[in-house]
Design an enzyme around this catalytic site. Structure first.
Site, mmCIF file in Angstrom:
data_model
loop_
_atom_site.group_PDB
_atom_site.id
_atom_site.type_symbol
_atom_site.label_atom_id
_atom_site.label_comp_id
_atom_site.label_asym_id
_atom_site.label_seq_id
_atom_site.Cartn_x
_atom_site.Cartn_y
_atom_site.Cartn_z
ATOM 1 N N GLY A 113 0.834 -1.189 0.000
ATOM 2 C CA GLY A 113 0.000 0.000 0.000
ATOM 3 C C GLY A 113 0.868 1.237 0.000
ATOM 4 O O GLY A 113 2.013 1.219 -0.429
ATOM 5 N N CYS A 114 0.313 2.342 0.479
ATOM 6 C CA CYS A 114 1.027 3.613 0.470
ATOM 7 C C CYS A 114 2.020 3.659 1.612
ATOM 8 O O CYS A 114 1.673 3.877 2.755
ATOM 9 C CB CYS A 114 0.035 4.766 0.599
ATOM 10 N N GLY A 115 3.288 3.416 1.326
ATOM 11 C CA GLY A 115 4.303 3.368 2.364
ATOM 12 C C GLY A 115 4.386 1.964 2.906
ATOM 13 O O GLY A 115 3.639 1.537 3.766
ATOM 14 N N HIS B 263 2.388 11.824 3.808
ATOM 15 C CA HIS B 263 1.316 11.571 4.761
ATOM 16 C C HIS B 263 1.640 12.283 6.061
ATOM 17 O O HIS B 263 2.813 12.517 6.379
ATOM 18 C CB HIS B 263 1.160 10.068 5.026
ATOM 19 N N ARG C 35 2.720 6.635 5.856
ATOM 20 C CA ARG C 35 2.028 6.827 7.127
ATOM 21 C C ARG C 35 2.639 5.988 8.236
ATOM 22 O O ARG C 35 2.590 6.362 9.410
ATOM 23 C CB ARG C 35 0.536 6.515 6.969
#
Length: 279
Positions: A114-116, A165, A189
């Protein structure tokens, strides 16, 4: 908040935003800003643990929070020093003592996507059954709206360059107010929450009366970290995953998503929220 005096720590700073020349849709040259991104390899007593990709805004706190959330150290008092060196993109952690079986923990690794990208060591999921947050405290609807507004007006790298983030931790102030304790931005995040966790650990700040906000979605790993810190409230402007919700139910953690303006949605433990009478 004062750093524990018995930990020797570097204060490694790097530029967080960089100016670059770009072309717009009409072929015109203009200046823009982009966030930095660096690799940081953590060495625990000369043993390589992990390489994180980070903005570098609070590298020592990031390292400490990562070690805390992965249970690779039991207490900040076990750590003698954290030295970040951006010339070698490394963080050397030296302990005074260790009762943690590093080999056993790192033998089982779950890489989250995912994101990060994040990494979870050793049976964290299984250990969540041992965490059950108490029923209190309460948070008013006015305080929630005040928190969302505080995030909106806060100066941030995201407003200048995007691509990052943010995570923040607040404490309640009176019945309807909140006070910002820490605000951290990073390229992922996971790093941002680890950095705040590290700052809380350094200051010996318990999470039982705090509220945590993130711009990223509340995945299982984010809920795990919130529960580990003992924070009863997790808020996000994004959404919640099914596993994140299931873990919140098991740990009695109140989660709110789609937080924007005066709008929010409560997914678990709504009894902690005090609604305005005329709502």
């Amino acid at each position: 908040m004062a750093v524990r005096p018995n930990i020797q720590m570097s204060s490694a700073s790097v530029p967080l935003v960089h100016e670059v020349e770009i072309l717009d849709e009409a072929g015109r040259k203009k200046l823009s800003h982009i966030p930095g991104e660096r690799s940081l390899t953590i060495y625990l007593d000369k043993r390589e643990v992990v390489t994180l990709m980070t903005l570098g805004s609070a590298p020592e706190a990031l390292v400490l929070g990562y070690l805390r959330n992965q249970r690779l150290v039991e207490s900040p008092d076990d750590i003698e020093s954290i030295q970040v060196d951006w010339e070698t993109d490394s963080a050397a952690v030296k302990t005074r003592r260790s009762t943690v079986d590093i080999e056993a923990l790192t033998s089982k690794r779950v890489v989250t996507t995912g994101c990060g990208q994040g990494t979870m060591f050793g049976g964290l999921m299984e250990e969540m059954s041992e965490i059950r947050l108490p029923d209190g405290p309460k948070l008013s609807q006015e305080a929630i709206v005040a928190l969302i507004d505080a995030i909106r007006v806060h100066d941030s790298i995201y407003k200048k360059s995007g691509s990052v983030h943010a995570c923040a931790v607040f404490e309640r102030e009176g019945d309807d107010g909140v006070r910002l304790l820490h605000f951290i931005e990073d390229v992922g995040r996971h790093n941002a929450v680890d950095s705040i966790s590290g700052l809380m650990w350094l200051a010996n700040k318990a999470g039982k009366d705090l509220i945590f906000f993130t711009t990223g979605r509340l995945t299982s790993e984010m809920v795990i970290k919130g529960a580990q810190m003992g924070v009863p409230f997790l808020l996000t402007r994004s959404g919640v995953t099914l596993m994140g919700l299931e873990l919140a139910r098991k740990t009695n953690l109140t989660i709110l998503s789609r937080c924007s303006g005066k709008h929010f949605e409560i997914y678990n433990a709504p009894e902690r929220v005090i609604f305005t009478q005329n709502t």
